[in-house]
Design a protein around this motif. Sequence first.
Motif, mmCIF file in Angstrom:
data_model
loop_
_atom_site.group_PDB
_atom_site.id
_atom_site.type_symbol
_atom_site.label_atom_id
_atom_site.label_comp_id
_atom_site.label_asym_id
_atom_site.label_seq_id
_atom_site.Cartn_x
_atom_site.Cartn_y
_atom_site.Cartn_z
ATOM 1 N N LEU A 231 14.775 47.290 -29.846
ATOM 2 C CA LEU A 231 14.603 46.840 -28.458
ATOM 3 C C LEU A 231 13.211 46.260 -28.264
ATOM 4 O O LEU A 231 13.032 45.204 -27.643
ATOM 5 C CB LEU A 231 14.828 48.007 -27.502
ATOM 6 N N LYS A 232 12.201 46.921 -28.822
ATOM 7 C CA LYS A 232 10.828 46.421 -28.713
ATOM 8 C C LYS A 232 10.666 45.085 -29.442
ATOM 9 O O LYS A 232 9.922 44.207 -28.987
ATOM 10 C CB LYS A 232 9.856 47.464 -29.260
ATOM 11 N N ALA A 233 11.352 44.934 -30.569
ATOM 12 C CA ALA A 233 11.289 43.663 -31.285
ATOM 13 C C ALA A 233 11.873 42.537 -30.430
ATOM 14 O O ALA A 233 11.358 41.409 -30.432
ATOM 15 C CB ALA A 233 12.039 43.771 -32.612
ATOM 16 N N MET A 234 12.932 42.830 -29.690
ATOM 17 C CA MET A 234 13.506 41.828 -28.781
ATOM 18 C C MET A 234 12.534 41.486 -27.662
ATOM 19 O O MET A 234 12.354 40.310 -27.304
ATOM 20 C CB MET A 234 14.814 42.359 -28.183
ATOM 21 N N ILE A 235 11.899 42.508 -27.102
ATOM 22 C CA ILE A 235 10.909 42.273 -26.043
ATOM 23 C C ILE A 235 9.774 41.402 -26.564
ATOM 24 O O ILE A 235 9.307 40.470 -25.897
ATOM 25 C CB ILE A 235 10.356 43.611 -25.526
ATOM 26 N N LEU A 236 9.325 41.683 -27.787
ATOM 27 C CA LEU A 236 8.217 40.939 -28.370
ATOM 28 C C LEU A 236 8.573 39.468 -28.557
ATOM 29 O O LEU A 236 7.824 38.575 -28.143
ATOM 30 C CB LEU A 236 7.840 41.563 -29.716
ATOM 31 N N LEU B 87 11.637 28.202 -24.222
ATOM 32 C CA LEU B 87 12.650 29.138 -23.726
ATOM 33 C C LEU B 87 13.808 29.245 -24.708
ATOM 34 O O LEU B 87 14.389 30.322 -24.892
ATOM 35 C CB LEU B 87 13.155 28.686 -22.357
ATOM 36 N N LEU B 88 14.142 28.108 -25.344
ATOM 37 C CA LEU B 88 15.173 28.160 -26.385
ATOM 38 C C LEU B 88 14.709 29.022 -27.558
ATOM 39 O O LEU B 88 15.503 29.768 -28.149
ATOM 40 C CB LEU B 88 15.498 26.743 -26.871
ATOM 41 N N LEU B 89 13.412 28.913 -27.882
ATOM 42 C CA LEU B 89 12.870 29.739 -28.955
ATOM 43 C C LEU B 89 12.934 31.216 -28.581
ATOM 44 O O LEU B 89 13.278 32.066 -29.423
ATOM 45 C CB LEU B 89 11.427 29.339 -29.243
ATOM 46 N N ALA B 90 12.607 31.532 -27.331
ATOM 47 C CA ALA B 90 12.682 32.928 -26.879
ATOM 48 C C ALA B 90 14.107 33.455 -26.997
ATOM 49 O O ALA B 90 14.337 34.570 -27.481
ATOM 50 C CB ALA B 90 12.191 33.038 -25.435
ATOM 51 N N THR B 91 15.079 32.636 -26.571
ATOM 52 C CA THR B 91 16.488 33.033 -26.667
ATOM 53 C C THR B 91 16.909 33.206 -28.119
ATOM 54 O O THR B 91 17.584 34.173 -28.483
ATOM 55 C CB THR B 91 17.380 31.981 -25.986
ATOM 56 N N ALA B 92 16.496 32.252 -28.959
ATOM 57 C CA ALA B 92 16.831 32.329 -30.382
ATOM 58 C C ALA B 92 16.195 33.549 -31.028
ATOM 59 O O ALA B 92 16.810 34.214 -31.875
ATOM 60 C CB ALA B 92 16.379 31.059 -31.101
ATOM 61 N N GLY B 93 14.965 33.877 -30.634
ATOM 62 C CA GLY B 93 14.282 35.038 -31.188
ATOM 63 C C GLY B 93 14.993 36.328 -30.844
ATOM 64 O O GLY B 93 15.178 37.199 -31.711
ATOM 65 N N VAL B 94 15.400 36.471 -29.595
ATOM 66 C CA VAL B 94 16.136 37.668 -29.181
ATOM 67 C C VAL B 94 17.471 37.744 -29.927
ATOM 68 O O VAL B 94 17.898 38.820 -30.366
ATOM 69 C CB VAL B 94 16.350 37.668 -27.658
ATOM 70 N N ALA C 213 21.051 40.089 -33.800
ATOM 71 C CA ALA C 213 22.011 39.886 -34.882
ATOM 72 C C ALA C 213 21.590 40.643 -36.135
ATOM 73 O O ALA C 213 22.425 41.256 -36.821
ATOM 74 C CB ALA C 213 22.139 38.393 -35.185
ATOM 75 N N ALA C 214 20.288 40.620 -36.440
ATOM 76 C CA ALA C 214 19.791 41.343 -37.617
ATOM 77 C C ALA C 214 20.004 42.838 -37.455
ATOM 78 O O ALA C 214 20.353 43.537 -38.424
ATOM 79 C CB ALA C 214 18.317 41.037 -37.830
ATOM 80 N N THR C 215 19.822 43.358 -36.241
ATOM 81 C CA THR C 215 20.052 44.778 -35.983
ATOM 82 C C THR C 215 21.511 45.143 -36.201
ATOM 83 O O THR C 215 21.828 46.161 -36.831
ATOM 84 C CB THR C 215 19.643 45.133 -34.547
ATOM 85 N N SER C 216 22.411 44.307 -35.685
ATOM 86 C CA SER C 216 23.843 44.557 -35.864
ATOM 87 C C SER C 216 24.223 44.540 -37.335
ATOM 88 O O SER C 216 24.986 45.399 -37.815
ATOM 89 C CB SER C 216 24.661 43.512 -35.094
ATOM 90 N N LEU C 217 23.700 43.564 -38.079
ATOM 91 C CA LEU C 217 24.001 43.482 -39.510
ATOM 92 C C LEU C 217 23.440 44.680 -40.263
ATOM 93 O O LEU C 217 24.100 45.224 -41.169
ATOM 94 C CB LEU C 217 23.426 42.194 -40.093
ATOM 95 N N THR C 218 22.235 45.097 -39.887
ATOM 96 C CA THR C 218 21.634 46.265 -40.549
ATOM 97 C C THR C 218 22.476 47.501 -40.324
ATOM 98 O O THR C 218 22.739 48.281 -41.255
ATOM 99 C CB THR C 218 20.204 46.496 -40.034
ATOM 100 N N ASN C 219 22.914 47.703 -39.082
ATOM 101 C CA ASN C 219 23.775 48.849 -38.794
ATOM 102 C C ASN C 219 25.073 48.784 -39.586
ATOM 103 O O ASN C 219 25.584 49.808 -40.057
ATOM 104 C CB ASN C 219 24.087 48.910 -37.294
#
Length: 253
Positions: free
Chosen positions: A114-119, A137-144, A149-155
């Motif tokens: 969650l903190k990584a998304m905020i960052l 703003l597109l970069l912010a959206t892409a970053g989140v 997606a990486a979190t979901s894949l890791t899980n």
Amino acid sequence: MASLLESIRDVYRASRKKEDIAWNVYVARPIAAILVALLRPTPLTPNQVTFLGVAIFFVAGAAFIALPGAWGFLVGALLVQFSYLFDCADGQLARLKSMTSEVGSHLDFLMDELKAMILAGSLGIRLWMLDGQAYWLLLATAGVFLVGAATSLTNFVRRPEYAGVEIRPGDSARKRAMPTSLIGKVLWLAEAIARYFVHYPSWILWVALAAFVLPFDAAIVFLALYLGVYLVYLARTTLAILLKLAHPGFYRS
């Protein structure tokens, strides 16, 4: 003063992890031991400390957005470090109070992502606030999206049904022996570098300080390195899943 230092030292020794990254061993956890020594006599639980760290991280995200310039990024980076002290302290406090739990480990992993998304989101918005260009703003959206997606894949790849073994939160931080082959050494080094950049508390301060003497925007440099690693991880992990699960032989294994 001597007794206080001894108490902090004892807290650190009693609550540190057996295997940990260098930044935690030599910087974060020794400082967090001061916080743990203060929190130990209080009724605060490790999970409450985790949530306090997240609350501080929201303040860090707000600072990145509201405070321009190199000084603004430095303030945000310092708040990120302060939040990370709570991230270290929750586990140390749990070990001292014998309040460790499996769900607490998973909560810690969830809050980290969650903190990584905020960052990622707050730094993208910060860049948009500076020049008003919509692509930030597109970069912010892409970053989140990348972090989520990486979190979901890791899980998913940590599931015992997929991995074949149980992988607990924090296992990826354990040291791995360097392979003997040249290709293995190159891959081992690349993974070590990637793990370093994913763990942003280890280096975000260096970027913030470098921005005072080098002609670059700290937010752009940080996001390029940080999200670049996430992008590579996302591509590699997705490819591995496709190769394993899309192959017809999967159903015969």
